[in-house]
Write an enzyme that holds these catalytic residues in place. Structure first.
Site, short mmCIF file in Angstrom:
data_model
loop_
_atom_site.label_atom_id
_atom_site.label_comp_id
_atom_site.label_asym_id
_atom_site.label_seq_id
_atom_site.Cartn_x
_atom_site.Cartn_y
_atom_site.Cartn_z
N GLU A 202 0.86 -1.19 0.00
CA GLU A 202 0.00 0.00 0.00
C GLU A 202 0.89 1.24 0.00
OE1 GLU A 202 -3.16 0.00 -0.22
OE2 GLU A 202 -3.90 -1.94 0.51
N ASP A 227 -19.37 -10.17 -8.18
CA ASP A 227 -19.23 -9.41 -6.93
C ASP A 227 -18.65 -8.02 -7.19
OD1 ASP A 227 -19.42 -9.29 -4.01
OD2 ASP A 227 -17.22 -9.26 -4.05
#
Length: 287
Positions: A202, A227
């Site tokens: 990240e 999804d």
């Protein structure tokens, strides 16, 4: 009178082509090959520009026209160079037509047949096999999700490709089993299905850092696409993203994902736009 567009920008009549074919049959095939390469390159450049992020500054119909003219000129100048597509097209035209029947009408007829066979291969030239395979593998699932959401299949496949490294970095459980999570969707407290906990990267405060995060796991890739479609369609956070996607705006879709915080990578939009361009090139050969 029927005619074709020459690379120099002029029109060649059927009579002129017939005369040229009688004088120089091989030259006629070479010229036809150059013209088809030029047209193909123009389509590729058009596709690339469609997926390129625009700043919106100093852009109008005039600048767009100028850009298109430059693209046409560039494609014409590049056509016929050694190692280009025209040599491949020329060889296939020669095999298709034979050297004894080179009337302009026969050249046109044979060219259409030859290009229908050759262009799928030529369009994918330079694209690695694993990239083509990933797009082909997930094309059906993406198209099914597209019907339910209006988001182009190419946009979803491209994002899945980027998130998973074209399938090479798919999230897997410690035991090696697949999560089928191609979109890097994390499992929040609201998720009641299976999960996989892995280490990921990240960008935090401008620095890439390794963190451990929990991700959703699915029973199949089809479930993953479904999804993802539900996630972006039913979340107000991505309303602008979906709106841009439904208009076919690749750059708007890519920029919207980044602005909505789908990923922390500051170059996320550029990477998605490039993946969309590649995906669309391959998908055109699947239709």
């Amino acid at each position: 009178m029927a005619n074709v567009q020459s690379l120099s920008g002029g029109n060649l009549s059927i009579e002129q082509l017939r005369a040229a074919a009688s004088r120089d049959p091989k030259g006629s095939i070479k010229e036809a090959s150059k013209q088809f390469e030029s047209l193909f390159m123009q389509e590729v450049m058009k596709s690339m520009r469609a997926a390129t992020l625009s700043s919106g500054m100093l852009e109008n119909s005039g600048t767009q026209l100028g850009t298109e003219m430059l693209d046409t000129q560039f494609a014409s100048k590049m056509a016929g160079l050694p190692g280009g597509l025209s040599s491949s097209i020329e060889k296939q035209l020669a095999r298709q037509l034979g050297i004894k029947d080179l009337t302009p009408e026969r050249i046109a007829e044979g060219s259409r047949t030859t290009l229908a066979q050759a262009l799928p291969h030529l369009a994918n030239k330079g694209i690695p096999q694993h990239v083509q395979g990933f797009i082909q593998q997930h094309d059906a699932a993406a198209r099914a999700a597209s019907k339910a959401t209006g988001i182009p299949a190419s946009f979803m496949v491209a994002q899945a490709a980027h998130e998973s490294g074209w399938g090479k970095r798919e999230i897997t459980a410690p035991d090696g089993s697949k999560s089928h999570n191609l979109f890097g969707i994390k499992a929040t407290s609201a998720w009641k299905g299976k999960t996989v906990e892995v280490q990921t990267t990240e960008v935090i405060d401008g620095r890439a850092q390794k963190v451990t995060a929990k991700f959703r796991a699915y029973g199949s890739y089809e479930e993953a696409f479904q999804d993802y479609a539900r996630l972006v369609s039913n979340n107000d956070r991505y309303a602008h993203v979906v709106a841009q996607a439904r208009t076919g705006n690749a750059s708007g879709f890519a920029r919207g994902l980044q602005d909505a915080g789908y990923a922390t990578d500051p170059a996320y939009a550029d990477k998605i736009a490039r993946a969309i361009s590649t995906t669309q090139r391959v998908q055109r050969t699947l239709a």
